[in-house]
Write a protein that holds these residues in place. Structure first.
Motif, PDB file in Angstrom:
ATOM      1  N   TRP A 276       1.145  -1.389   0.244  1.00  0.00           N
ATOM      2  CA  TRP A 276      -0.291   0.012   0.809  1.00  0.00           C
ATOM      3  C   TRP A 276       0.643   0.874   0.008  1.00  0.00           C
ATOM      4  O   TRP A 276       2.249   1.746   0.707  1.00  0.00           O
ATOM      5  CB  TRP A 276      -0.933   0.054   1.461  1.00  0.00           C
ATOM      6  CG  TRP A 276      -2.103  -1.066   1.273  1.00  0.00           C
ATOM      7  CD1 TRP A 276      -2.150  -2.150   0.258  1.00  0.00           C
ATOM      8  CD2 TRP A 276      -2.634  -0.973   2.243  1.00  0.00           C
ATOM      9  NE1 TRP A 276      -3.108  -2.561   1.022  1.00  0.00           N
ATOM     10  CE2 TRP A 276      -3.606  -2.558   2.600  1.00  0.00           C
ATOM     11  CE3 TRP A 276      -3.287  -0.655   3.948  1.00  0.00           C
ATOM     12  CZ2 TRP A 276      -4.280  -2.906   3.199  1.00  0.00           C
ATOM     13  CZ3 TRP A 276      -3.677  -1.265   4.746  1.00  0.00           C
ATOM     14  CH2 TRP A 276      -4.473  -2.235   4.416  1.00  0.00           C
ATOM     15  N   GLY A 277       0.291   2.003  -0.544  1.00  0.00           N
ATOM     16  CA  GLY A 277       0.815   3.523  -0.383  1.00  0.00           C
ATOM     17  C   GLY A 277      -0.495   4.488   0.773  1.00  0.00           C
ATOM     18  O   GLY A 277      -0.764   3.335   1.547  1.00  0.00           O
ATOM     19  N   THR A 278       0.955   5.455   1.539  1.00  0.00           N
ATOM     20  CA  THR A 278       0.043   5.931   2.484  1.00  0.00           C
ATOM     21  C   THR A 278      -1.168   6.979   2.421  1.00  0.00           C
ATOM     22  O   THR A 278      -1.718   6.325   3.333  1.00  0.00           O
ATOM     23  CB  THR A 278       1.410   7.360   3.319  1.00  0.00           C
ATOM     24  OG1 THR A 278       2.504   6.291   3.405  1.00  0.00           O
ATOM     25  CG2 THR A 278       0.899   7.297   4.140  1.00  0.00           C
ATOM     26  N   ASP A 279      -1.569   7.220   1.308  1.00  0.00           N
ATOM     27  CA  ASP A 279      -2.384   6.943   0.877  1.00  0.00           C
ATOM     28  C   ASP A 279      -3.669   6.085   1.025  1.00  0.00           C
ATOM     29  O   ASP A 279      -4.814   6.696   1.928  1.00  0.00           O
ATOM     30  CB  ASP A 279      -2.694   8.328   0.065  1.00  0.00           C
ATOM     31  CG  ASP A 279      -2.000   9.027  -0.484  1.00  0.00           C
ATOM     32  OD1 ASP A 279      -2.440   9.639   0.285  1.00  0.00           O
ATOM     33  OD2 ASP A 279      -2.214  10.008  -1.084  1.00  0.00           O
ATOM     34  N   LYS A 280      -3.263   5.080   0.999  1.00  0.00           N
ATOM     35  CA  LYS A 280      -4.876   4.044   0.485  1.00  0.00           C
ATOM     36  C   LYS A 280      -4.672   3.218   1.989  1.00  0.00           C
ATOM     37  O   LYS A 280      -6.042   2.956   2.803  1.00  0.00           O
ATOM     38  CB  LYS A 280      -4.056   2.820   0.001  1.00  0.00           C
ATOM     39  CG  LYS A 280      -4.433   1.506   0.066  1.00  0.00           C
ATOM     40  CD  LYS A 280      -4.353   0.731  -1.104  1.00  0.00           C
ATOM     41  CE  LYS A 280      -4.742  -0.483  -0.823  1.00  0.00           C
ATOM     42  NZ  LYS A 280      -4.858  -2.030  -2.427  1.00  0.00           N
ATOM     43  N   MET A 281      -3.212   3.596   3.047  1.00  0.00           N
ATOM     44  CA  MET A 281      -2.853   3.263   4.692  1.00  0.00           C
ATOM     45  C   MET A 281      -4.145   4.074   4.505  1.00  0.00           C
ATOM     46  O   MET A 281      -5.337   3.893   5.810  1.00  0.00           O
ATOM     47  CB  MET A 281      -2.052   2.836   5.458  1.00  0.00           C
ATOM     48  CG  MET A 281      -1.677   2.096   6.021  1.00  0.00           C
ATOM     49  SD  MET A 281      -2.022   4.389   7.119  1.00  0.00           S
ATOM     50  CE  MET A 281      -0.506   5.171   7.530  1.00  0.00           C
ATOM     51  N   MET A 282      -4.020   5.368   4.585  1.00  0.00           N
ATOM     52  CA  MET A 282      -4.685   6.626   5.555  1.00  0.00           C
ATOM     53  C   MET A 282      -6.286   6.590   5.465  1.00  0.00           C
ATOM     54  O   MET A 282      -7.186   5.914   5.905  1.00  0.00           O
ATOM     55  CB  MET A 282      -4.495   8.002   5.301  1.00  0.00           C
ATOM     56  CG  MET A 282      -3.687   8.188   5.440  1.00  0.00           C
ATOM     57  SD  MET A 282      -2.655   8.101   7.932  1.00  0.00           S
ATOM     58  CE  MET A 282      -3.536  10.135   8.316  1.00  0.00           C
ATOM     59  N   SER A 283      -6.828   5.882   4.135  1.00  0.00           N
ATOM     60  CA  SER A 283      -8.338   5.614   3.911  1.00  0.00           C
ATOM     61  C   SER A 283      -8.451   4.468   4.154  1.00  0.00           C
ATOM     62  O   SER A 283      -9.583   4.723   4.361  1.00  0.00           O
ATOM     63  CB  SER A 283      -8.448   6.233   2.045  1.00  0.00           C
ATOM     64  OG  SER A 283      -7.382   4.858   1.866  1.00  0.00           O
ATOM     65  N   ARG A 284      -8.521   3.919   3.749  1.00  0.00           N
ATOM     66  CA  ARG A 284      -8.593   1.857   4.412  1.00  0.00           C
ATOM     67  C   ARG A 284      -8.503   1.586   6.252  1.00  0.00           C
ATOM     68  O   ARG A 284      -9.411   1.421   6.401  1.00  0.00           O
ATOM     69  CB  ARG A 284      -7.793   0.767   3.658  1.00  0.00           C
ATOM     70  CG  ARG A 284      -8.135   1.084   1.598  1.00  0.00           C
ATOM     71  CD  ARG A 284      -7.649  -0.165   1.057  1.00  0.00           C
ATOM     72  NE  ARG A 284      -7.984  -1.682   1.943  1.00  0.00           N
ATOM     73  CZ  ARG A 284      -7.594  -2.554   1.343  1.00  0.00           C
ATOM     74  NH1 ARG A 284      -7.255  -3.178   0.359  1.00  0.00           N
ATOM     75  NH2 ARG A 284      -8.380  -3.731   2.417  1.00  0.00           N
ATOM     76  N   VAL A 285      -7.635   1.998   6.366  1.00  0.00           N
ATOM     77  CA  VAL A 285      -7.093   1.321   7.530  1.00  0.00           C
ATOM     78  C   VAL A 285      -7.721   2.698   8.710  1.00  0.00           C
ATOM     79  O   VAL A 285      -9.352   2.251   9.447  1.00  0.00           O
ATOM     80  CB  VAL A 285      -5.933   1.161   8.452  1.00  0.00           C
ATOM     81  CG1 VAL A 285      -5.403   1.358   9.652  1.00  0.00           C
ATOM     82  CG2 VAL A 285      -5.225   0.558   7.162  1.00  0.00           C
ATOM     83  N   LEU A 286      -7.913   4.231   8.796  1.00  0.00           N
ATOM     84  CA  LEU A 286      -7.898   5.175   9.116  1.00  0.00           C
ATOM     85  C   LEU A 286      -8.605   5.679   9.223  1.00  0.00           C
ATOM     86  O   LEU A 286      -9.899   6.817   9.941  1.00  0.00           O
ATOM     87  CB  LEU A 286      -6.657   6.008   9.740  1.00  0.00           C
ATOM     88  CG  LEU A 286      -5.439   5.468  10.329  1.00  0.00           C
ATOM     89  CD1 LEU A 286      -4.432   6.498  10.529  1.00  0.00           C
ATOM     90  CD2 LEU A 286      -5.992   4.452  11.217  1.00  0.00           C
ATOM     91  N   LYS A 287      -9.540   5.086   8.271  1.00  0.00           N
ATOM     92  CA  LYS A 287     -10.859   6.299   7.246  1.00  0.00           C
ATOM     93  C   LYS A 287     -10.937   7.033   7.935  1.00  0.00           C
ATOM     94  O   LYS A 287     -11.968   8.261   7.974  1.00  0.00           O
ATOM     95  CB  LYS A 287     -12.505   5.529   8.452  1.00  0.00           C
ATOM     96  CG  LYS A 287     -11.930   4.231   8.652  1.00  0.00           C
ATOM     97  CD  LYS A 287     -12.247   2.890   8.199  1.00  0.00           C
ATOM     98  CE  LYS A 287     -12.012   1.202   8.086  1.00  0.00           C
ATOM     99  NZ  LYS A 287     -12.064   0.754   6.794  1.00  0.00           N
ATOM    100  N   THR A 288      -9.951   8.287   6.549  1.00  0.00           N
ATOM    101  CA  THR A 288      -9.656   9.535   6.801  1.00  0.00           C
ATOM    102  C   THR A 288     -10.269  10.364   5.690  1.00  0.00           C
ATOM    103  O   THR A 288     -10.353  11.314   5.004  1.00  0.00           O
ATOM    104  CB  THR A 288      -8.636  10.095   7.413  1.00  0.00           C
ATOM    105  OG1 THR A 288      -6.945   8.902   6.261  1.00  0.00           O
ATOM    106  CG2 THR A 288      -8.098   9.718   8.154  1.00  0.00           C
TER     107      THR A 288
END
Length: 289
Positions: A276-288
């Motif tokens: 994952w890129g950081t953007d995907k991590m933030m959106s998928r994991v942290l729902k941001t």
């Protein structure tokens, strides 16, 4: 008429005082540092990392540049990293937590967590938790083959160095039970008696506790299940051993409540996949997003 005027005055005074009191409550809820002081419930995301290598990334390995990007994005989104000990204290009614807390964990105790990770944590002032498998560390110490970021695990001295940085806390991830067979993690072996199972589980986890204490870090109160596998029986035994927080691999954001210690007994964590890129991590994991 005089009575009506007096009554209106009393009602207006009460309303004004109530509004003032509510404003004070709202002001007290967030301190100058943004820390909650009277909230009774918070949402706590927990991230799970493993290895950090420049040469590759996969499900359980990320590159240093990815970790740096993750930490920068978390700070920009308003998250503040905290230790699990701080969360435990908050549940017990002690201390405060930031408005958007997050716990950053690293499982297994890879040496590259120190080699690459500590400087990145210092750069962003991020607190992290290391959950080492102490048998892996013992091998690195006894073999003399340590301090290689490609395969080594943390030695006791290296754990002490990380702890003294003020940015690292340690949890328990077992001594020799991070295996697929004959025992899958801490699960019971087929045909194993209750007595044998409890005896082996206690001996292994207590051995890890003792080795971690000998390295100069406080006796852990957080336990990370190998492979995320657990049972009601193992949970009760871990609680009897004095653990307060139990980390699973169930991917959810946990609700933490003051005065409710059971909310710490099945904490969710999100594995940070290296693809994952950081953007995907933030959106998928942290729902941001």
């Amino acid at each position: 008429m005089k009575c009506l005027v007096a009554l209106c005055f009393v009602l207006l005074s009460a309303l004004s005082f109530g509004g003032f009191a509510q404003a004070n409550v709202a002001a007290d809820a967030v301190s100058a540092s943004g820390a909650l002081s009277i909230a009774e419930e918070i949402q706590l995301p927990i991230l799970m990392y493993h290895s950090i290598l420049k040469s590759k990334s996969n499900k359980f390995t990320i590159k240093p540049s990815q970790l740096d990007s993750d930490f920068e994005a978390l700070k920009e989104a308003g998250f503040t990293s905290v230790f699990m000990s701080e969360v435990i204290n908050w549940v017990d009614g002690k201390g405060t937590l930031p408005a958007k807390p997050i716990v950053i964990t690293f499982d297994d105790g890879h040496y590259n967590n120190l080699y690459y990770g500590l400087d990145i944590a210092k750069k962003h002032d991020m607190k992290i938790m290391i959950n080492p498998v102490t048998a892996f560390s013992l091998h690195s110490v006894n073999s003399g083959d340590h301090s290689n970021p490609n395969y080594s695990h943390l030695t006791w001295d290296q754990m002490g160095e990380m702890y003294r940085s003020g940015l690292v806390e340690f949890g328990n991830h077992t001594h020799r039970m991070h295996n697929f067979k004959p025992r899958f993690g801490i699960m019971r072996i087929s045909g194993e008696s209750d007595e044998d199972y409890r005896e082996k589980l206690y001996a292994d986890i207590e051995r890890a506790q003792q080795l971690l204490e000998q390295s100069g870090v406080p006796r852990p109160k957080t336990f990370a299940y190998p492979f995320g596998k657990y049972t009601a029986e193992s949970r009760e035994m871990l609680l009897d051993m004095g653990f307060r927080a139990l980390l699973t691999c169930n991917e959810w954001i946990s609700t933490i409540r003051k005065g409710d210690e059971t909310c710490l007994h099945k904490l969710g964590r999100f594995n940070r996949c290296g693809s994952w890129g950081t953007d995907k991590m933030m959106s998928r994991v942290l729902k941001t997003g």
